[in-house]
Design a protein around this motif. Structure first.
Motif, PDB file in Angstrom:
ATOM      1  N   ASP A   1      -7.045  14.435 -12.271  1.00 32.84           N
ATOM      2  CA  ASP A   1      -6.953  14.798 -10.856  1.00 32.84           C
ATOM      3  C   ASP A   1      -7.307  16.260 -10.643  1.00 32.84           C
ATOM      4  O   ASP A   1      -7.962  16.624  -9.679  1.00 32.84           O
ATOM      5  CB  ASP A   1      -5.528  14.559 -10.336  1.00 32.84           C
ATOM      6  CG  ASP A   1      -5.339  13.118  -9.923  1.00 32.84           C
ATOM      7  OD1 ASP A   1      -4.186  12.688  -9.830  1.00 32.84           O
ATOM      8  OD2 ASP A   1      -6.349  12.429  -9.683  1.00 32.84           O
ATOM      9  N   TYR A   2      -6.806  17.112 -11.534  1.00 27.84           N
ATOM     10  CA  TYR A   2      -6.993  18.544 -11.334  1.00 27.84           C
ATOM     11  C   TYR A   2      -7.878  19.153 -12.402  1.00 27.84           C
ATOM     12  O   TYR A   2      -8.659  20.021 -12.160  1.00 27.84           O
ATOM     13  CB  TYR A   2      -5.637  19.268 -11.351  1.00 27.84           C
ATOM     14  CG  TYR A   2      -4.734  18.761 -10.273  1.00 27.84           C
ATOM     15  CD1 TYR A   2      -3.665  17.941 -10.560  1.00 27.84           C
ATOM     16  CD2 TYR A   2      -4.972  19.089  -8.948  1.00 27.84           C
ATOM     17  CE1 TYR A   2      -2.855  17.456  -9.553  1.00 27.84           C
ATOM     18  CE2 TYR A   2      -4.164  18.611  -7.948  1.00 27.84           C
ATOM     19  CZ  TYR A   2      -3.108  17.797  -8.256  1.00 27.84           C
ATOM     20  OH  TYR A   2      -2.299  17.325  -7.268  1.00 27.84           O
TER      21      TYR A   2
ATOM     22  N   MET B   1      -4.690   3.716 -13.936  1.00 30.53           N
ATOM     23  CA  MET B   1      -5.938   2.947 -14.022  1.00 30.53           C
ATOM     24  C   MET B   1      -6.078   2.556 -15.488  1.00 30.53           C
ATOM     25  O   MET B   1      -6.076   3.427 -16.358  1.00 30.53           O
ATOM     26  CB  MET B   1      -7.123   3.818 -13.604  1.00 30.53           C
ATOM     27  CG  MET B   1      -6.924   4.528 -12.296  1.00 30.53           C
ATOM     28  SD  MET B   1      -6.797   3.409 -10.901  1.00 30.53           S
ATOM     29  CE  MET B   1      -8.451   2.838 -10.750  1.00 30.53           C
TER      30      MET B   1
ATOM     31  N   LYS C   1      -5.362   7.766 -16.112  1.00 32.46           N
ATOM     32  CA  LYS C   1      -6.113   6.672 -16.713  1.00 32.46           C
ATOM     33  C   LYS C   1      -5.592   6.401 -18.118  1.00 32.46           C
ATOM     34  O   LYS C   1      -5.274   7.332 -18.863  1.00 32.46           O
ATOM     35  CB  LYS C   1      -7.593   7.035 -16.807  1.00 32.46           C
ATOM     36  CG  LYS C   1      -8.287   7.093 -15.467  1.00 32.46           C
ATOM     37  CD  LYS C   1      -9.612   7.751 -15.599  1.00 32.46           C
ATOM     38  CE  LYS C   1      -9.538   9.129 -14.996  1.00 32.46           C
ATOM     39  NZ  LYS C   1     -10.788   9.875 -15.125  1.00 32.46           N
TER      40      LYS C   1
ATOM     41  N   ILE D   1       0.857  -1.177   0.000  1.00 29.85           N
ATOM     42  CA  ILE D   1       0.000   0.000   0.000  1.00 29.85           C
ATOM     43  C   ILE D   1       0.893   1.226   0.000  1.00 29.85           C
ATOM     44  O   ILE D   1       1.618   1.467   0.944  1.00 29.85           O
ATOM     45  CB  ILE D   1      -0.888   0.009   1.253  1.00 29.85           C
ATOM     46  CG1 ILE D   1      -1.780  -1.213   1.251  1.00 29.85           C
ATOM     47  CG2 ILE D   1      -1.692   1.294   1.309  1.00 29.85           C
ATOM     48  CD1 ILE D   1      -2.419  -1.467   2.580  1.00 29.85           C
TER      49      ILE D   1
ATOM     50  N   GLN E   1      -6.458  -5.290  -7.264  1.00 34.49           N
ATOM     51  CA  GLN E   1      -6.180  -4.675  -8.559  1.00 34.49           C
ATOM     52  C   GLN E   1      -7.451  -4.167  -9.232  1.00 34.49           C
ATOM     53  O   GLN E   1      -7.433  -3.169  -9.942  1.00 34.49           O
ATOM     54  CB  GLN E   1      -5.489  -5.697  -9.466  1.00 34.49           C
ATOM     55  CG  GLN E   1      -4.970  -5.095 -10.739  1.00 34.49           C
ATOM     56  CD  GLN E   1      -4.393  -6.147 -11.665  1.00 34.49           C
ATOM     57  OE1 GLN E   1      -4.958  -7.207 -11.885  1.00 34.49           O
ATOM     58  NE2 GLN E   1      -3.246  -5.866 -12.215  1.00 34.49           N
TER      59      GLN E   1
ATOM     60  N   ARG F   1      -0.374   6.176  -9.782  1.00 37.92           N
ATOM     61  CA  ARG F   1      -1.375   5.123  -9.910  1.00 37.92           C
ATOM     62  C   ARG F   1      -1.907   5.177 -11.337  1.00 37.92           C
ATOM     63  O   ARG F   1      -2.391   6.208 -11.785  1.00 37.92           O
ATOM     64  CB  ARG F   1      -2.498   5.408  -8.906  1.00 37.92           C
ATOM     65  CG  ARG F   1      -3.644   4.433  -8.939  1.00 37.92           C
ATOM     66  CD  ARG F   1      -4.899   5.106  -8.406  1.00 37.92           C
ATOM     67  NE  ARG F   1      -5.152   4.806  -7.025  1.00 37.92           N
ATOM     68  CZ  ARG F   1      -5.562   5.722  -6.131  1.00 37.92           C
ATOM     69  NH1 ARG F   1      -5.706   6.969  -6.479  1.00 37.92           N
ATOM     70  NH2 ARG F   1      -5.802   5.355  -4.888  1.00 37.92           N
TER      71      ARG F   1
ATOM     72  N   ASN G   1       0.465   5.322  -0.766  1.00 36.37           N
ATOM     73  CA  ASN G   1      -0.490   6.339  -1.168  1.00 36.37           C
ATOM     74  C   ASN G   1       0.023   7.064  -2.393  1.00 36.37           C
ATOM     75  O   ASN G   1       1.015   7.777  -2.322  1.00 36.37           O
ATOM     76  CB  ASN G   1      -0.721   7.327  -0.023  1.00 36.37           C
ATOM     77  CG  ASN G   1      -1.846   6.864   0.860  1.00 36.37           C
ATOM     78  OD1 ASN G   1      -2.850   6.370   0.362  1.00 36.37           O
ATOM     79  ND2 ASN G   1      -1.666   6.970   2.156  1.00 36.37           N
ATOM     80  N   PRO G   2      -0.659   6.916  -3.514  1.00 34.18           N
ATOM     81  CA  PRO G   2      -0.128   7.523  -4.727  1.00 34.18           C
ATOM     82  C   PRO G   2      -0.259   9.043  -4.685  1.00 34.18           C
ATOM     83  O   PRO G   2      -1.119   9.587  -4.000  1.00 34.18           O
ATOM     84  CB  PRO G   2      -0.997   6.951  -5.847  1.00 34.18           C
ATOM     85  CG  PRO G   2      -1.983   6.082  -5.223  1.00 34.18           C
ATOM     86  CD  PRO G   2      -1.882   6.168  -3.754  1.00 34.18           C
ATOM     87  N   SER G   3       0.630   9.707  -5.445  1.00 42.30           N
ATOM     88  CA  SER G   3       0.555  11.161  -5.550  1.00 42.30           C
ATOM     89  C   SER G   3      -0.255  11.584  -6.749  1.00 42.30           C
ATOM     90  O   SER G   3      -0.639  12.737  -6.853  1.00 42.30           O
ATOM     91  CB  SER G   3       1.959  11.755  -5.734  1.00 42.30           C
ATOM     92  OG  SER G   3       2.827  11.206  -4.826  1.00 42.30           O
ATOM     93  N   PHE G   4      -0.489  10.655  -7.660  1.00 40.54           N
ATOM     94  CA  PHE G   4      -1.043  11.055  -8.936  1.00 40.54           C
ATOM     95  C   PHE G   4      -1.775   9.884  -9.554  1.00 40.54           C
ATOM     96  O   PHE G   4      -1.324   8.754  -9.429  1.00 40.54           O
ATOM     97  CB  PHE G   4       0.109  11.495  -9.846  1.00 40.54           C
ATOM     98  CG  PHE G   4      -0.308  12.505 -10.859  1.00 40.54           C
ATOM     99  CD1 PHE G   4      -0.427  12.163 -12.185  1.00 40.54           C
ATOM    100  CD2 PHE G   4      -0.619  13.794 -10.474  1.00 40.54           C
ATOM    101  CE1 PHE G   4      -0.848  13.097 -13.110  1.00 40.54           C
ATOM    102  CE2 PHE G   4      -1.043  14.727 -11.393  1.00 40.54           C
ATOM    103  CZ  PHE G   4      -1.153  14.374 -12.727  1.00 40.54           C
ATOM    104  N   THR G   5      -2.902  10.148 -10.208  1.00 34.26           N
ATOM    105  CA  THR G   5      -3.680   9.084 -10.862  1.00 34.26           C
ATOM    106  C   THR G   5      -3.847   9.425 -12.331  1.00 34.26           C
ATOM    107  O   THR G   5      -4.270  10.526 -12.680  1.00 34.26           O
ATOM    108  CB  THR G   5      -5.073   8.957 -10.217  1.00 34.26           C
ATOM    109  OG1 THR G   5      -4.906   8.687  -8.838  1.00 34.26           O
ATOM    110  CG2 THR G   5      -5.851   7.832 -10.853  1.00 34.26           C
TER     111      THR G   5
ATOM    112  N   ASN H   1      -8.471  -1.804 -14.063  1.00 33.62           N
ATOM    113  CA  ASN H   1      -7.332  -2.397 -13.371  1.00 33.62           C
ATOM    114  C   ASN H   1      -6.389  -1.313 -12.885  1.00 33.62           C
ATOM    115  O   ASN H   1      -6.160  -0.328 -13.580  1.00 33.62           O
ATOM    116  CB  ASN H   1      -6.566  -3.331 -14.320  1.00 33.62           C
ATOM    117  CG  ASN H   1      -7.195  -4.688 -14.395  1.00 33.62           C
ATOM    118  OD1 ASN H   1      -7.851  -5.118 -13.460  1.00 33.62           O
ATOM    119  ND2 ASN H   1      -7.000  -5.365 -15.495  1.00 33.62           N
ATOM    120  N   GLN H   2      -5.846  -1.537 -11.711  1.00 34.59           N
ATOM    121  CA  GLN H   2      -4.951  -0.534 -11.130  1.00 34.59           C
ATOM    122  C   GLN H   2      -3.543  -1.096 -11.042  1.00 34.59           C
ATOM    123  O   GLN H   2      -3.343  -2.239 -10.660  1.00 34.59           O
ATOM    124  CB  GLN H   2      -5.428  -0.195  -9.718  1.00 34.59           C
ATOM    125  CG  GLN H   2      -4.462   0.686  -8.952  1.00 34.59           C
ATOM    126  CD  GLN H   2      -4.976   0.975  -7.566  1.00 34.59           C
ATOM    127  OE1 GLN H   2      -5.896   1.761  -7.377  1.00 34.59           O
ATOM    128  NE2 GLN H   2      -4.391   0.335  -6.579  1.00 34.59           N
TER     129      GLN H   2
ATOM    130  N   SER I   1     -11.448  11.309 -10.638  1.00 37.52           N
ATOM    131  CA  SER I   1     -10.053  10.885 -10.838  1.00 37.52           C
ATOM    132  C   SER I   1      -9.941   9.442 -11.289  1.00 37.52           C
ATOM    133  O   SER I   1      -9.027   9.090 -12.015  1.00 37.52           O
ATOM    134  CB  SER I   1      -9.274  11.019  -9.529  1.00 37.52           C
ATOM    135  OG  SER I   1      -8.891  12.328  -9.304  1.00 37.52           O
TER     136      SER I   1
END
Lengths: 227, 88
Positions: A112-113, A153, A98, A90, B26, A151, A92-96, A180-181, B65
């Protein structure tokens, strides 16, 4: 990116890939040792002039060559499971970001923003600049920060695809209807290439992934559009 | 990086959806869908009670997000047409 006649893995850009390379070296060494041992024993048995027509038993040797492979398998399994659990840590990601697979291009969404969404098509050979890599360059690269957990997706809009960057140790299937992550932390800036890794139709070989990893401070300044 | 303070959410500044222990694996499809539902349920309940919908913004940011835009657009279209399958 891979270089011509490459035999081994690409250099690692993330800590997980470094672990995977070390594990690969470890497993390959064990496999080579076993292979050479078997070849040596086989050749010495075939080429010896000694003969023995009595049936003998060899309890001790049989015990050893039962226990020893079990120990070798444990020695392979333990590092493998360690890496498996490392990838599931685990953080904690800073950024996601896709990544959506289509036939036959990728769409990247940075939401994100704001709402930065763009497609990433392979550059046809006629459109390449001198020095570019054939079948690997794209028009819009995924820009990502280094030294920050990211992260990804990954999903698909139509058929199965797979989003891969070997140097980061990433390969995640893009399944329609499923999200999927995968997470990674890149350690070096640079441009890294990957190719779609799940057969998806006629142009499956022509939808590469190019990640441009830049320092975090520059990434935080926001997107820079070049025309 | 591993101490307690680093893992608490930073005050004020939104960066990205935090780790959700309800969805540790996942497959994050349910994470996206659940936050979408929670946002609309939150909006519906709070507007019905005449309260501010500002707390619902968290769910909005998470699903914004995580969820692919095409999914969100099609779900919003279904909500508008009254054909959305989820319970809001």
């Amino acid at each position: 990116m891979a270089h011509p006649v490459q035999l081994g893995l690409q250099d690692a850009t993330s800590p997980i890939m470094e672990e995977l390379i070390a594990f690969h070296d470890h497993a390959l060494m064990i496999v080579c040792l076993i292979s050479f041992l078997v070849l040596y024993v086989l050749s010495s048995v075939l080429m010896t002039k000694l003969t023995n027509t009595n049936i003998t038993d060899a309890q001790e040797m049989e015990t050893i060559w039962t226990i020893l492979p079990a120990i070798i398998l444990i020695l392979i399994a333990l590092p493998s499971l360690r890496i498996l659990y490392l990838t599931d840590e685990i953080n904690n990601p800073s950024f996601t970001i896709k990544s959506i697979g289509h036939q036959w291009y990728w769409t990247y969404e940075y939401t994100d923003y704001g709402g930065l969404i763009f497609n990433s098509y392979m550059l046809p050979p006629l459109f390449l600049n001198p020095g570019d890599l054939r079948l690997l360059e794209v028009d819009n690269r995924v820009v990502l920060p280094i030294e920050a957990p990211v992260r990804m997706m990954i999903t698909s809009q139509d058929v199965l695809h797979s989003w891969t960057i070997p140097t980061l140790g990433l390969k995640t299937d893009a399944v329609p209807g499923r999200l999927n992550q995968t997470t990674f932390t890149a350690m070096r800036p640079g441009v890294y290439y990957g190719q779609c890794s799940e057969i998806c139709g006629a142009n499956h070989s022509f939808m590469p992934i190019v990640a441009e990893l830049i320092p975090l401070k520059i990434f935080e300044m926001g997107p820079v559009f070049t025309l | 990086m591993l101490d307690v303070e680093a893992q608490e959410p930073r005050k004020g500044k939104w960066s990205t959806p935090p780790f959700d222990p309800r969805f540790p694996n996942q497959n994050q499809t349910r994470n996206c869908y659940q936050n979408f539902l929670d946002y609309h349920r939150c909006l519906k309940t709070r507007t019905r009670r005449g309260k501010s919908t500002q707390p619902c913004e968290y769910y909005y940011r998470v699903y914004h997000s995580l969820c692919p835009t095409s999914w969100v657009e099609s779900w919003n279209e279904q909500i508008k047409n009254g054909t959305f399958a989820g319970n809001i």
